[in-house]
Design an enzyme around this catalytic site. Sequence first.
Site, PDB file in Angstrom:
ATOM      1  N   GLU A  21       2.903   8.559  18.551  1.00 50.28           N
ATOM      2  CA  GLU A  21       2.338   8.971  19.832  1.00 50.28           C
ATOM      3  C   GLU A  21       3.161   8.522  21.035  1.00 50.28           C
ATOM      4  O   GLU A  21       3.008   9.049  22.132  1.00 50.28           O
ATOM      5  CB  GLU A  21       0.896   8.471  19.945  1.00 50.28           C
ATOM      6  N   GLU A  72       2.058  -2.116  -2.004  1.00 48.42           N
ATOM      7  CA  GLU A  72       1.941  -3.191  -1.022  1.00 48.42           C
ATOM      8  C   GLU A  72       2.184  -4.566  -1.635  1.00 48.42           C
ATOM      9  O   GLU A  72       2.350  -5.553  -0.908  1.00 48.42           O
ATOM     10  CB  GLU A  72       0.568  -3.164  -0.361  1.00 48.42           C
TER      11      GLU A  72
END
Length: 298
Positions: A83, A114
Amino acid sequence: MNIKDLTTEQRNPNSLHIDSATPLEIVKIINQEDKKIADTVGTQDKEIAKAIEYASKRYRKGGRLIYVGAGTSGRLGILDAVELVPTYRINPERAIGLIAGGQSAMFRAVEGAEDDPKLGEKDLKDLKLNERDIVIGLAASGRTPYVIGCLKYANQVKALTISIACVKKSEIGKYADIVIEAVVGPEVITGSTRMKAGTAQKMILNMISTGVMIKQGKVYENVMVDVMPTNSKLVDRACRIIEVATGVSESVASDTLEKADMNVAVAITMLKTGVDKEKAMDILKECNGNISSVVNNY
């Protein structure tokens, strides 16, 4: 610390009977818990401010904002990075989000990714991480191995390291120059850290990235002056920003925006100083893109 002992994994006494609540009661329970988030984030204001200060200096020297995380934390980092591009007219290569398991993990969980710190190191090596860069490690639990691997490697190359967790004395904090720990307490649904923890992380990222962009001169007063007018809505917004910042009419704002090659900051500088596009660009460069400095000095 064992996972079961983490604050993010505890049961919330305020939502013990949420499974038998009415829809309105569910909303009220969640809302009451959400009200606590902003105050908790506020306890970390000094560290967040330090992150803005230090990251801004590195970014100005050509460094990149690199967000690293797994699951919800990784997705929030990617969202913040993506963004910034249309909002502040930055090169996409200057804000990068990494998620354990690769970009496909943005949409579907990649089990086990992860848990491997070496994957984090590899991902940063692939980006050719350097000492000008800023690595922001996100982990609600504060212990994600992928993030730890990223931060450890970032320290080796002397990049700035920032950790954002939702527990005290986090593991990732041991490997960060700046440690942010917003302890929002047990989730409404036990262990569902996409809720309060996710909201806290998003709020902190909003502060850091917005602060860094402000320090790059991409905001004048409180309006965006480097927005990319890539569609009709954004062109309209760009014109309104110029109108508000300079007091000119809609037609003058639109005409000047075109003369400035759709660059809002250049258009405002042209109107504030009365110079042409080329001179306006030179003045902005001299003032590090800061229109307030332009106004005060020309």
